[in-house]
Write an enzyme that holds these catalytic residues in place. Structure first.
Site, short mmCIF file in Angstrom:
data_model
loop_
_atom_site.label_atom_id
_atom_site.label_comp_id
_atom_site.label_asym_id
_atom_site.label_seq_id
_atom_site.Cartn_x
_atom_site.Cartn_y
_atom_site.Cartn_z
N ARG A 121 27.85 100.19 76.31
CA ARG A 121 27.57 99.15 75.30
C ARG A 121 26.09 99.00 74.97
O ARG A 121 25.67 97.99 74.41
CB ARG A 121 28.16 97.80 75.69
N LYS A 143 18.85 102.86 62.46
CA LYS A 143 20.14 103.44 62.08
C LYS A 143 20.45 104.61 63.01
O LYS A 143 19.59 105.47 63.24
CB LYS A 143 20.09 103.96 60.64
N GLU A 185 10.96 112.41 51.54
CA GLU A 185 11.09 111.00 51.91
C GLU A 185 9.79 110.24 51.64
O GLU A 185 9.80 109.04 51.36
CB GLU A 185 11.51 110.85 53.39
N LYS A 233 8.53 101.58 54.97
CA LYS A 233 9.89 101.48 55.51
C LYS A 233 10.03 100.23 56.37
O LYS A 233 11.04 99.51 56.30
CB LYS A 233 10.23 102.73 56.32
N GLU A 243 21.15 96.34 55.96
CA GLU A 243 21.47 96.89 54.64
C GLU A 243 22.45 96.03 53.85
O GLU A 243 23.38 96.54 53.22
CB GLU A 243 22.01 98.32 54.79
N ARG A 247 17.66 96.88 51.66
CA ARG A 247 17.50 98.15 52.37
C ARG A 247 18.14 99.31 51.61
O ARG A 247 17.79 100.46 51.84
CB ARG A 247 18.07 98.04 53.80
N ASN A 251 17.93 104.24 50.05
CA ASN A 251 18.93 105.27 49.74
C ASN A 251 18.68 105.92 48.39
O ASN A 251 19.52 106.72 47.93
CB ASN A 251 20.34 104.66 49.74
N HIS A 254 19.77 109.43 47.67
CA HIS A 254 20.65 109.87 48.75
C HIS A 254 22.13 109.92 48.39
O HIS A 254 22.89 110.60 49.06
CB HIS A 254 20.45 108.98 49.99
N HIS A 258 23.48 113.30 49.66
CA HIS A 258 24.54 113.43 50.67
C HIS A 258 25.73 114.21 50.11
O HIS A 258 26.36 115.01 50.81
CB HIS A 258 25.00 112.06 51.17
N HIS A 270 17.71 118.54 54.52
CA HIS A 270 17.95 117.19 54.00
C HIS A 270 16.91 116.82 52.94
O HIS A 270 17.25 116.28 51.88
CB HIS A 270 17.95 116.18 55.15
N1 GLY Z 1 17.16 106.30 55.78
C1 GLY Z 1 17.55 105.14 55.12
C2 GLY Z 1 17.47 103.91 55.96
O1 GLY Z 1 16.96 103.95 57.06
O2 GLY Z 1 17.93 102.88 55.57
#
Ligand code: GLY
Length: 368
Positions: A121, A143, A185, A233, A243, A247, A251, A254, A258, A270
């Site tokens: 956990r 993330k 990025e 960031k 998010e 946030r 993206n 993306h 993706h 990527h």
């Molecule tokens: N890579 C996108 C984020 O961390 O929200």
């Protein structure tokens, strides 16, 4: 304690981020400070381990530290590898008194972070990114995830690191295409939040495209740019960690990226996919009247200066890309949603939703 390692950056985050050449030599000290533990599990991939992880393992007592490696590449970021790693940790006797140290690019950071978030956990994880892309994006923000056949990062958790340790010196050993790919990025951070930062990235992009880590003044300039990206960031995730809204601007590029990665079976770097995705999504923003004509050209120019692709490979069927966008995490009620720019440095707020539904027809026109 002695101050053999530097002060963390001043950021609005609940964990320290260190960024300085040579700081990897003090990871043992940093880990003992932020996550004191009985055992240390260093997770890396077999390409990065001999370059950087072995030296990090050596900073901890041999009898309570172990290196776990996975093969390099996005293909290992799966639930199967997560199961293998968690089994290996259990077999070794890891418990709640274990700290995980993730040493590698975004794949290792996401995978080891997900192992740490779920093992008993939750264990503390120190993120030690070794690619430019992971330094400026994946390592910060908490993330963690693995991919599934249905799409990227679809099974995961938010799990803040105990610390992030960024040593730009390790970029000297990075293959040049992987180094260049990190610029995608950084360009993204400029587009979503900071026009002067976008210009600063642009001024240096061609030097790295042409000379890699031998570009003039590389160590100092890349450190400044990495810190600039981490700051952008950090400010976004500090406001919206999970998010719920803002946030999503991270993206940008993306949704298409993706989809492209999935259709091409993760054979594209990527950052290269993000470069293509940013240009395509800027074109979507232009075509629905959110952005002025010319934005997508400016972004295409930026990614090309960094030596990154600005167009989809001609052989990809557009319908496959469009179908794949519907598996994106932002999709709602059957519609793909996009975080879209209004101009360099400004994103569409969409009344606090920070993403907009776009029809397949508009996406297809923008892509073709
Ligand atoms: N890579 C996108 C984020 O961390 O929200």
């Amino acid at each position: 304690m002695t101050s053999a390692h530097p002060e963390p950056l001043q950021l609005p985050l609940p964990y320290p981020v260190y960024c300085r050449a040579g700081v990897r030599q003090t990871i043992g000290e940093i880990a003992r400070l932020v996550a004191p533990s009985h055992r240390v599990a260093v997770i890396s991939d077999s390409a990065v381990a001999p370059l950087h992880a072995d030296a990090i393992v050596a900073q901890f007592p041999a009898d309570s530290t172990r290196l776990f490696t996975v093969p390099p590449g996005e293909q290992v970021k799966t639930r199967a590898t997560w199961a293998e790693l968690t089994d290996a940790l259990l077999e070794w006797g890891a418990g709640r008194d274990t700290t995980v140290i993730a040493v590698g690019g975004g794949v290792v950071g996401d995978l080891a972070g997900f192992v740490a978030s779920t093992f008993m956990r939750g264990l503390p994880v120190v993120q030690v990114p070794t690619t430019l892309l992971a330094m400026v994006d994946a390592s910060v923000g908490g993330k963690t995830a693995v991919d599934t056949p249905f799409g990227k990062n679809l099974v995961g958790a938010f799990h803040n690191p105990a610390a992030v340790v960024i040593d730009p010196e390790v970029l000297n050993t990075l293959p040049e295409d992987v180094l260049r790919s990190g610029f995608a990025e950084m360009i993204k951070h400029g587009v979503i939040a900071d026009a002067p930062y976008f210009d600063a990235v642009l001024r240096y992009a061609h030097a790295v495209r042409d000379h890699g880590a031998s570009a003039p003044d590389f160590a100092a300039t890349i450190t400044t740019l990495v810190i600039g990206s981490v700051r952008i960031k950090a400010e976004v995730v500090a406001e919206d960690t999970r998010e719920g809204g803002l946030r999503q601007i991270l993206n940008f590029g993306h949704t298409i990226a993706h989809a492209v990665e999935r259709v091409l079976n993760f054979t594209l770097l990527h950052g290269d996919a993000v470069a293509i995705g940013m240009v395509a999504e800027a074109r979507i923003a232009e075509s629905i009247g959110l952005a002025r004509e010319g934005l997508s050209l400016a972004i295409a120019d930026a990614v090309e200066r960094a030596g990154l692709p600005s167009r989809l490979p001609a052989t990809i069927p557009l319908d496959d890309i469009i179908a794949a966008t519907h598996g994106d995490k932002k999709a709602r009620e059957g519609s793909a949603r996009y975080a879209l720019p209004r101009s360099i440095g400004e994103m569409e707020a969409a009344e606090g939703k920070w993403s907009v539904a776009v029809s397949n027809a508009v996406v297809k026109t923008a892509l073709s």
